[in-house]
Design a protein around this motif. Structure first.
Motif, PDB file in Angstrom:
ATOM      1  N   MET A  13      15.875-101.904  22.971  1.00 51.50           N
ATOM      2  CA  MET A  13      14.349-101.955  22.947  1.00 51.50           C
ATOM      3  C   MET A  13      14.146-103.676  22.604  1.00 51.50           C
ATOM      4  N   LYS A  14      14.240-103.534  20.953  1.00 52.62           N
ATOM      5  CA  LYS A  14      14.016-104.486  21.187  1.00 52.62           C
ATOM      6  C   LYS A  14      13.861-105.945  20.929  1.00 52.62           C
ATOM      7  N   LYS A  15      15.254-106.402  21.826  1.00 56.54           N
ATOM      8  CA  LYS A  15      15.394-107.613  22.631  1.00 56.54           C
ATOM      9  C   LYS A  15      14.873-107.862  23.857  1.00 56.54           C
ATOM     10  N   ILE A  16      13.767-106.660  24.295  1.00 58.90           N
ATOM     11  CA  ILE A  16      13.063-106.450  25.800  1.00 58.90           C
ATOM     12  C   ILE A  16      11.515-107.203  25.112  1.00 58.90           C
ATOM     13  N   TYR A  17      11.569-106.063  23.628  1.00 62.38           N
ATOM     14  CA  TYR A  17       9.998-106.928  23.352  1.00 62.38           C
ATOM     15  C   TYR A  17      10.149-108.343  22.590  1.00 62.38           C
ATOM     16  N   LEU A  18      11.692-108.816  22.308  1.00 63.43           N
ATOM     17  CA  LEU A  18      11.665-110.380  21.504  1.00 63.43           C
ATOM     18  C   LEU A  18      11.551-111.008  23.271  1.00 63.43           C
ATOM     19  N   PHE A  19      12.220-110.724  24.323  1.00 66.19           N
ATOM     20  CA  PHE A  19      11.420-111.560  25.612  1.00 66.19           C
ATOM     21  C   PHE A  19      10.189-111.992  25.244  1.00 66.19           C
ATOM     22  N   VAL A  20       9.647-110.407  25.711  1.00 67.23           N
ATOM     23  CA  VAL A  20       8.366-110.632  25.531  1.00 67.23           C
ATOM     24  C   VAL A  20       7.735-111.842  24.907  1.00 67.23           C
ATOM     25  N   ALA A  21       7.755-111.409  24.105  1.00 67.01           N
ATOM     26  CA  ALA A  21       6.695-111.548  22.725  1.00 67.01           C
ATOM     27  C   ALA A  21       7.485-113.147  22.314  1.00 67.01           C
ATOM     28  N   ILE A  22       8.283-114.230  22.304  1.00 66.97           N
ATOM     29  CA  ILE A  22       8.950-115.510  22.689  1.00 66.97           C
ATOM     30  C   ILE A  22       9.182-115.986  24.071  1.00 66.97           C
ATOM     31  N   PHE A  23       8.663-115.821  24.735  1.00 65.90           N
ATOM     32  CA  PHE A  23       8.537-116.114  26.351  1.00 65.90           C
ATOM     33  C   PHE A  23       8.203-117.473  25.680  1.00 65.90           C
ATOM     34  N   SER A  24       8.720-118.725  25.811  1.00 64.64           N
ATOM     35  CA  SER A  24       8.499-119.406  26.053  1.00 64.64           C
ATOM     36  C   SER A  24       8.727-120.777  27.203  1.00 64.64           C
ATOM     37  N   TRP A  25       9.342-120.590  28.209  1.00 66.69           N
ATOM     38  CA  TRP A  25      10.115-121.140  29.033  1.00 66.69           C
ATOM     39  C   TRP A  25       9.210-121.175  30.593  1.00 66.69           C
ATOM     40  N   VAL A  26       9.875-121.607  31.527  1.00 60.05           N
ATOM     41  CA  VAL A  26       9.036-121.999  32.300  1.00 60.05           C
ATOM     42  C   VAL A  26       7.642-122.341  33.151  1.00 60.05           C
TER      43      VAL A  26
ATOM     44  N   ASP B 245       9.430-117.976  14.674  1.00 58.43           N
ATOM     45  CA  ASP B 245      10.074-117.760  13.804  1.00 58.43           C
ATOM     46  C   ASP B 245       8.954-115.938  13.148  1.00 58.43           C
ATOM     47  N   MET B 246       7.904-116.384  13.507  1.00 59.40           N
ATOM     48  CA  MET B 246       6.507-115.876  13.048  1.00 59.40           C
ATOM     49  C   MET B 246       6.379-114.367  13.787  1.00 59.40           C
ATOM     50  N   GLN B 247       6.914-114.721  15.194  1.00 50.36           N
ATOM     51  CA  GLN B 247       6.256-113.077  16.507  1.00 50.36           C
ATOM     52  C   GLN B 247       8.502-112.805  16.285  1.00 50.36           C
TER      53      GLN B 247
ATOM     54  N   ASP C  14      11.308-107.668  14.690  1.00 53.42           N
ATOM     55  CA  ASP C  14      12.444-106.715  13.891  1.00 53.42           C
ATOM     56  C   ASP C  14      12.024-106.689  13.381  1.00 53.42           C
ATOM     57  N   SER C  15      10.910-106.104  13.121  1.00 55.71           N
ATOM     58  CA  SER C  15      10.226-105.281  11.991  1.00 55.71           C
ATOM     59  C   SER C  15       9.662-103.778  12.464  1.00 55.71           C
ATOM     60  N   GLY C  16       9.794-104.046  13.985  1.00 57.18           N
ATOM     61  CA  GLY C  16       8.912-103.214  14.887  1.00 57.18           C
ATOM     62  C   GLY C  16       7.465-103.268  14.960  1.00 57.18           C
ATOM     63  N   VAL C  17       6.729-104.267  14.699  1.00 56.62           N
ATOM     64  CA  VAL C  17       5.402-103.871  14.680  1.00 56.62           C
ATOM     65  C   VAL C  17       4.604-104.264  15.839  1.00 56.62           C
ATOM     66  N   PHE C  18       5.496-105.514  16.402  1.00 57.28           N
ATOM     67  CA  PHE C  18       5.002-106.052  17.539  1.00 57.28           C
ATOM     68  C   PHE C  18       4.990-104.083  18.609  1.00 57.28           C
ATOM     69  N   GLU C  19       6.251-104.020  18.866  1.00 53.19           N
ATOM     70  CA  GLU C  19       6.254-102.454  19.202  1.00 53.19           C
ATOM     71  C   GLU C  19       5.399-101.743  19.442  1.00 53.19           C
TER      72      GLU C  19
END
Length: 218
Positions: free
Chosen positions: A1-14, A188-190, A195-200
């Protein structure tokens, strides 16, 4: 699940901020700017302003779906996530870098924005205090409504100022390597949030709150 949120949180492409034509007329994404990330964060700030506006309307209609706990959650999300994450990037990373690198360039604007962040935190604190009287009748509801609207209006004004004045200036001033460095710090902040679960935690809370207050403005 964290991998999905990481993709959303740090989306910086296209084509986050636009594309350009490269060799052989291929459409290529331009590099991500620091302001792209800051702009993306406005989505959460604006969503919470919408939630707060609708929660107040529910309150004034005596809608039983909205309780003090609902407002406490709204205040928590704003304090600990939607406003906090954006302001920290500017107050602790971006503004000190601009001051150290470019001296007094646009210092008045940066000073205004720093004070605006203080004012926004003060307005949320005022709302938290007003909520202590949520069940004490119409006068208390009017106080909560006035305090909430003060935060919403100030937030909208602040976002307009950053989009109109701060972001164009930053994109003009920062060199490519400086943009890349700032983007790396922000990402890095995102990543730490994910990683800490705060975003989710807080994105799920936002969705839940949106569902609770939906329909109050009709």
């Amino acid at each position: 699940m964290k991998k999905i949120y990481l993709f959303v949180a740090i989306f910086s492409w296209v084509c986050i901020g636009g594309c350009f034509f490269g060799e052989n007329n291929r459409i290529e994404p331009r590099p991500t700017y620091a302001t792209d990330i800051l702009s993306q964060e406005f989505e959460y700030i604006e969503r919470m302003a919408w939630v707060l506006k609708n929660a107040v309307e529910c309150l004034n209609k005596s809608d039983e779906r909205i309780t003090r706990e609902t407002f406490n959650e709204i205040v928590e999300v704003i304090r600990e996530f939607s406003d906090k994450r954006h302001q920290e990037k500017e107050d602790a990373v971006l503004f000190p870098f601009l001051k150290n690198t470019y001296g007094n360039e646009n210092k008045d604007l940066l000073g205004q924005l720093l004070m605006a962040h203080v004012s926004l935190r003060d307005k949320i604190r005022d709302l938290s205090v007003a909520l202590n009287s949520i069940y004490l009748g119409k006068k208390a509801k009017r106080k909560i409504t006035k305090t909430a609207n003060a935060y919403i209006n100030y937030t909208n004004k602040h976002i307009r100022m950053e989009k109109k004045k701060l972001f164009p200036w930053i994109n003009e001033m920062l060199k490519n390597d400086e943009q890349a460095m700032m983007v790396k710090k922000f990402e890095d902040m995102q990543k730490a949030e994910v990683d800490s679960g705060v975003f989710e935690k807080y994105t799920l809370m936002i969705r839940s709150l949106e569902g609770q207050v939906r329909g109050c403005s009709y």
